[in-house]
Design a protein around this motif. Structure first.
Motif, PDB file in Angstrom:
ATOM      1  N   ASP A   1      -1.376 -20.034  -1.635  1.00  9.52           N
ATOM      2  CA  ASP A   1      -1.949 -20.227  -0.305  1.00  9.52           C
ATOM      3  C   ASP A   1      -0.902 -20.510   0.769  1.00  9.52           C
ATOM      4  N   ASN A   2       0.246 -20.996   0.361  1.00 11.69           N
ATOM      5  CA  ASN A   2       1.296 -21.266   1.339  1.00 11.69           C
ATOM      6  C   ASN A   2       1.938 -19.977   1.854  1.00 11.69           C
ATOM      7  N   GLN A   3       1.870 -18.921   1.051  1.00 10.99           N
ATOM      8  CA  GLN A   3       2.489 -17.657   1.447  1.00 10.99           C
ATOM      9  C   GLN A   3       1.465 -16.622   1.934  1.00 10.99           C
ATOM     10  N   ILE A   4       0.252 -16.703   1.428  1.00 13.31           N
ATOM     11  CA  ILE A   4      -0.777 -15.724   1.795  1.00 13.31           C
ATOM     12  C   ILE A   4      -1.886 -16.444   2.549  1.00 13.31           C
ATOM     13  N   TYR A   5      -2.148 -15.988   3.755  1.00  8.50           N
ATOM     14  CA  TYR A   5      -3.120 -16.669   4.615  1.00  8.50           C
ATOM     15  C   TYR A   5      -4.215 -15.677   5.006  1.00  8.50           C
ATOM     16  N   THR A   6      -5.389 -15.839   4.453  1.00  8.56           N
ATOM     17  CA  THR A   6      -6.495 -14.926   4.743  1.00  8.56           C
ATOM     18  C   THR A   6      -7.278 -15.327   5.980  1.00  8.56           C
ATOM     19  N   GLY A   7      -7.134 -16.574   6.406  1.00  8.14           N
ATOM     20  CA  GLY A   7      -7.808 -17.019   7.615  1.00  8.14           C
ATOM     21  C   GLY A   7      -9.203 -17.561   7.408  1.00  8.14           C
ATOM     22  N   ILE A   8      -9.734 -17.488   6.189  1.00  9.12           N
ATOM     23  CA  ILE A   8     -11.077 -17.987   5.916  1.00  9.12           C
ATOM     24  C   ILE A   8     -11.081 -18.821   4.643  1.00  9.12           C
ATOM     25  N   ASP A   9     -12.109 -19.624   4.496  1.00  8.44           N
ATOM     26  CA  ASP A   9     -12.324 -20.386   3.278  1.00  8.44           C
ATOM     27  C   ASP A   9     -13.024 -19.480   2.269  1.00  8.44           C
TER      28      ASP A   9
ATOM     29  N   LEU B   1     -10.788  -0.017   6.371  1.00  5.41           N
ATOM     30  CA  LEU B   1     -10.872   0.988   7.423  1.00  5.41           C
ATOM     31  C   LEU B   1     -10.587   0.417   8.803  1.00  5.41           C
ATOM     32  N   HIS B   2     -11.368  -0.600   9.225  1.00  2.35           N
ATOM     33  CA  HIS B   2     -11.207  -1.037  10.620  1.00  2.35           C
ATOM     34  C   HIS B   2     -11.279  -2.542  10.826  1.00  2.35           C
ATOM     35  N   ALA B   3     -11.674  -3.329   9.834  1.00  2.00           N
ATOM     36  CA  ALA B   3     -11.855  -4.757  10.102  1.00  2.00           C
ATOM     37  C   ALA B   3     -11.569  -5.604   8.869  1.00  2.00           C
ATOM     38  N   GLU B   4     -11.179  -6.859   9.145  1.00  4.24           N
ATOM     39  CA  GLU B   4     -10.919  -7.817   8.079  1.00  4.24           C
ATOM     40  C   GLU B   4     -12.153  -8.685   7.824  1.00  4.24           C
ATOM     41  N   ALA B   5     -12.108  -9.421   6.726  1.00  6.65           N
ATOM     42  CA  ALA B   5     -13.249 -10.245   6.328  1.00  6.65           C
ATOM     43  C   ALA B   5     -13.619 -11.271   7.381  1.00  6.65           C
ATOM     44  N   VAL B   6     -12.628 -11.784   8.109  1.00  6.30           N
ATOM     45  CA  VAL B   6     -12.881 -12.849   9.069  1.00  6.30           C
ATOM     46  C   VAL B   6     -13.891 -12.412  10.136  1.00  6.30           C
TER      47      VAL B   6
ATOM     48  N   PHE C   1     -13.601 -22.363  13.665  1.00  5.98           N
ATOM     49  CA  PHE C   1     -14.332 -22.079  12.427  1.00  5.98           C
ATOM     50  C   PHE C   1     -13.440 -21.365  11.416  1.00  5.98           C
ATOM     51  N   CYS C   2     -12.749 -20.350  11.886  1.00  2.00           N
ATOM     52  CA  CYS C   2     -11.738 -19.678  11.067  1.00  2.00           C
ATOM     53  C   CYS C   2     -10.814 -18.913  12.007  1.00  2.00           C
ATOM     54  N   GLU C   3      -9.608 -18.637  11.553  1.00  2.00           N
ATOM     55  CA  GLU C   3      -8.659 -17.937  12.414  1.00  2.00           C
ATOM     56  C   GLU C   3      -7.537 -17.336  11.597  1.00  2.00           C
ATOM     57  N   LYS C   4      -6.937 -16.326  12.174  1.00  2.00           N
ATOM     58  CA  LYS C   4      -5.772 -15.700  11.564  1.00  2.00           C
ATOM     59  C   LYS C   4      -4.848 -15.242  12.686  1.00  2.00           C
ATOM     60  N   PRO C   5      -3.576 -15.643  12.668  1.00  2.00           N
ATOM     61  CA  PRO C   5      -2.676 -15.286  13.770  1.00  2.00           C
ATOM     62  C   PRO C   5      -2.343 -13.798  13.772  1.00  2.00           C
TER      63      PRO C   5
END
Length: 384
Positions: free
Chosen positions: A9-17, A73-78, A279-283
């Motif tokens: 988790d320190n290296q891979i950041y998905t942005g959600i729980d 294709l066009h969007a991430e899980a977040v 709520f959730c975020e990804k840079p």
């Protein structure tokens, strides 16, 4: 080379729980079927591959799985999680979604279909898009998914779903800007101010003058907004700052596609400081290259999903009040039912007593003594 065991988790950041992913199963459509030429997601929403310049590939041969870490294709899980959270926590009576920089309206269609899956009674979707060729894509996308297609006036109605399409750009003022892109497949287009022919990426564009609107102007006639999705290519901090009061008073869940680390910091300072909860975020992801500005360095959009704590607490209070009212109504109904049952038992007992008395009277009239004393009763009647 590092092994996969070195990644955590320190290296891979998905942005959600990971717990957020459980909501997907609640909205999965087991009847969804693939369609050649389309990407069909787990809920059955269809998207034309031609929107991305993609020819018919494996996407058209199967239904998409849970989109984690992305749909490929066009969007991430977040983004999917944010839309479903907004729908799942909305009132069953109505759901309103607004998409700024809508493109072909993917999150309006997705959230509207999710709201239909939930059984929401009235659904309202509003799109704002500055690039004229994409207006046709949105109409096609809505038609492909059984949603009301906005007519030339920008309005559409189909059943309990209403749609509105606005041709314009989002900014911090109401006015006019130049908007254009290199092609309909150029998803990085943004408004150009001062009539320039070069955009923030240093690309020459052939644009047209379009009206620009503040977010406050767009949502001015809406009593509330359950989900606001914003992807406006570097104008997000300016637009939010100019309409912050309106957002605070009306918008419950807001997703912002971010286009620089500076913008992300400004949004954190503005929204967190005014009572919003992240709520959730990804840079965003940026490239090490020469560019005109920080936005032009961004190669993958970031995402911030914010929940308006004031409106969320209001929603929870209304839900709690609704539960109390429902429990009170049920209690009152139970009391009334018990009273009715008690009266029915008393009526049944009274009917039984009347029937017994009638049997006694009938038996008396059939008796010998009743017949012998008949002349005396008649004489008494005459004397009276």
């Amino acid at each position: 080379m590092p092994s996969t065991a070195d990644f955590n988790d320190n290296q891979i950041y998905t942005g959600i729980d990971p717990q957020d992913l459980t909501i997907f199963e609640k909205y999965r459509n087991p009847a969804a079927c693939p369609t050649p030429g389309f990407y069909t997601d787990f809920m059955g929403v269809r998207t034309r591959l031609s929107y991305f310049g993609v020819k018919d590939t494996h996407f058209g041969e199967s239904v998409g799985e849970i989109p984690f870490p992305s749909d490929g294709l066009h969007a991430e899980a977040v983004e999917y999680v944010a839309a479903l959270y907004a729908v799942d926590t909305s009132a069953p009576s109505s759901f309103t979604a607004v998409e700024l920089g809508a493109g072909y309206g993917p999150w309006l269609a997705f959230s509207a279909k999710a709201a239909q899956h939930k059984g929401v009674k009235k659904i309202n979707v509003i799109a704002v898009e500055g690039d004229r060729p994409r207006l046709a894509l949105l109409r096609t996308h809505f038609e492909d998914n059984g949603l009301p297609v906005p007519d030339q006036s920008g309005s559409g109605v189909l059943g309990d779903v209403r749609s509105k399409l606005v041709h314009g750009a989002i900014s911090d003022t109401n006015g006019t800007v130049t908007f254009g892109s290199q092609s309909v497949h150029d998803w990085g287009a943004a408004p150009v101010e001062n009539g320039e022919a070069v955009d923030y990426r240093g690309l020459e564009i052939s644009g047209e003058a379009v009206d620009s609107y503040t977010i406050e102007h767009v949502i001015r006639d809406l009593p509330s907004v359950d989900f606001l999705h914003m992807d406006i290519q570097g104008f997000e901090a300016r637009a939010v700052r100019a309409s912050l009061d309106a957002l605070l008073s009306k918008v419950r869940v807001m997703l912002i596609a971010t286009h620089s680390r500076q913008i992300e910091g400004e949004l954190f300072e503005m929204l967190f400081g005014h009572g919003w909860r992240i709520f959730c975020e990804k840079p965003c992801k940026f490239a090490r290259k020469e560019a005109n500005n920080l936005v032009a360095l961004t190669t993958v959009d970031g995402t911030q999903v914010w929940v308006n704590t004031a409106l969320d607490e209001q929603r929870k209070s209304l839900e709690a009040l609704g539960t109390v009212k429902a429990q009170t109504s049920q209690h009152e109904l139970n009391v009334a039912l018990e009273r009715t049952q008690s009266l029915e038992r008393k009526l049944e007992q009274a009917n039984e007593s009347i029937a017994a008395l009638r049997r006694e009277v009938a038996a008396l009239r059939d008796s010998t003594s009743w017949k012998v004393t008949a002349p005396l009763r008649k004489l008494r009647s005459v004397i009276h």
